[in-house]
Design an enzyme around this catalytic site. Structure first.
Site, PDB file in Angstrom:
ATOM      1  N   GLU A  80       0.841  -1.198   0.000  1.00  0.00           N
ATOM      2  CA  GLU A  80       0.000   0.000   0.000  1.00  0.00           C
ATOM      3  C   GLU A  80       0.876   1.248   0.000  1.00  0.00           C
ATOM      4  O   GLU A  80       0.677   2.188   0.761  1.00  0.00           O
ATOM      5  CB  GLU A  80      -0.963   0.009   1.193  1.00  0.00           C
ATOM      6  N   TYR A 154       0.230  -7.168  -2.435  1.00  0.00           N
ATOM      7  CA  TYR A 154      -0.782  -6.410  -1.700  1.00  0.00           C
ATOM      8  C   TYR A 154      -2.102  -6.869  -2.316  1.00  0.00           C
ATOM      9  O   TYR A 154      -2.561  -6.338  -3.321  1.00  0.00           O
ATOM     10  CB  TYR A 154      -0.565  -4.909  -1.861  1.00  0.00           C
ATOM     11  N   ASP A 193       0.971  -8.098   2.492  1.00  0.00           N
ATOM     12  CA  ASP A 193      -0.379  -7.934   3.032  1.00  0.00           C
ATOM     13  C   ASP A 193      -1.291  -8.820   2.192  1.00  0.00           C
ATOM     14  O   ASP A 193      -1.612  -8.500   1.052  1.00  0.00           O
ATOM     15  CB  ASP A 193      -0.796  -6.463   2.932  1.00  0.00           C
ATOM     16  N   ASN A 195      -4.372  -9.684   2.922  1.00  0.00           N
ATOM     17  CA  ASN A 195      -5.769  -9.230   3.014  1.00  0.00           C
ATOM     18  C   ASN A 195      -6.756 -10.363   3.270  1.00  0.00           C
ATOM     19  O   ASN A 195      -7.847 -10.407   2.698  1.00  0.00           O
ATOM     20  CB  ASN A 195      -6.161  -8.446   1.755  1.00  0.00           C
ATOM     21  N   ASP A 299      -0.856   1.756  10.156  1.00  0.00           N
ATOM     22  CA  ASP A 299      -1.850   1.007  10.933  1.00  0.00           C
ATOM     23  C   ASP A 299      -1.575  -0.493  10.890  1.00  0.00           C
ATOM     24  O   ASP A 299      -2.331  -1.285  11.447  1.00  0.00           O
ATOM     25  CB  ASP A 299      -3.277   1.315  10.467  1.00  0.00           C
TER      26      ASP A 299
END
Length: 316
Positions: A80, A154, A193, A195, A299
């Site tokens: 990201e 990602y 990531d 997800n 985050d």
């Protein structure tokens, strides 16, 4: 490379709703504030610690990190990134001689980087067979080394209200074929990531989020499980292992904490960032840890893994 603060998402809203309805969750939150640790044992700091140190690496091992902002790994994945062109960063350029930034067609959207101190044989940003290249750009990079492939992703998000779940399903279909094809040639290290929260242990409030929230739907969790454990009908398909979960079978630690609704202090998170490796190289892994205290610049918190360097470099 901190991302912009995000608006309220389905996962953060569902998490907070369940937490506010639970008396036990309130008690746990109070205990967290008193001890500096959430009920699951993870830190609750909202800014980066003043003093940061990490254990020395294992001799003869390479250290890999995903979304790492402070360590000095041999191979680093950033996700990201939201950059519109390949950044010229003095620190990154000096540490990593070999860098690839996958950039989305959509401005300030998505983005993946794979940075390495070791020269890859080949570099790719494609997902073969995917019908829409615009949904791939910025989301995947593959470095081929002598001993293995490293795939940085990602992964597509299923979207608020699951509005892009069909797009996520398409990604999963073609990515599964891709990683299986690579695995038939050389072992694979898949990192970034991803997800997806693979099981109920991988998010704070599974009940309220099941089949409602991106990252924790039947389609997504089953697709991930099929990569780890292919069906008997998929003859010749190798198995993969979620490394951190293998090494920490009972821990409920997370890598993502929404900036909204004080989720970090309450210990309300998701485990979305991980390392997945071909089963046949699992014995080469020396450690895999979530850097739980490194929170505030993103985050997400970093995840690191060490693996025998001969695996990557192909040394005899």
């Amino acid at each position: 490379m901190p991302p912009k603060r995000k608006v309220a998402t389905a996962e953060s809203l569902s998490d907070v709703e369940e937490s506010s309805q639970s008396q036990s969750a309130t008690k746990k939150a109070k205990a967290a504030s008193d001890t500096g640790l959430a009920a699951n044992g993870q830190p609750t700091n909202k800014v980066l610690p003043v003093h940061i140190s990490f254990p020395p690496r294992t001799e003869g091992a390479l250290r890999l990190a995903t979304w790492n902002i402070s360590e000095d790994p041999d191979i680093l994945v950033l996700t990201e990134t939201k950059v519109n062109s390949s950044p010229q960063d003095g620190i990154l350029d000096s540490r990593f001689n070999h860098r690839k930034w996958a950039i989305s067609d959509k401005k300030s959207y998505s983005g993946t980087a794979l940075l390495s101190k070791h020269k890859p044989i080949t570099v790719s940003t494609d997902l073969p067979g995917h019908p829409d290249p615009t949904h791939v750009k910025g989301r995947i990079i593959t470095f081929e080394f002598r001993g293995c492939y490293i795939v940085a992703t990602y992964v597509t998000n299923a979207g608020q209200g699951l509005k892009t779940l069909s797009e996520k399903n398409t990604w999963n279909q073609h990515f599964t074929t891709y990683i299986r094809d690579l695995d038939k040639k050389k072992p694979v290290i898949w990192m970034g990531d991803l997800n997806v929260a693979p099981t109920a242990k991988d998010l704070a409030n599974p009940k309220s989020n099941w089949n409602k929230t991106p990252g924790y739907t039947k389609n997504e969790t089953e697709a991930f499980e099929r990569i780890l454990n292919p069906a008997e009908s998929e003859q010749g398909a190798g198995k993969f292992v979620d490394v951190w979960r293998h090494m920490h079978p009972d821990d409920q630690h997370y890598t993502y904490f929404s900036y909204r609704f004080n989720c970090r202090s309450k210990g309300i998170g998701w485990r979305l960032d991980m390392f997945v490796v071909s089963e046949r190289i699992l014995e080469k892994v020396k450690m895999c840890e979530i850097r739980s205290e490194i929170y505030g610049a993103s985050d997400h918190v970093p995840v690191v893994m060490e693996i025998e360097d001969e695996l990557v470099m192909g040394m005899s």
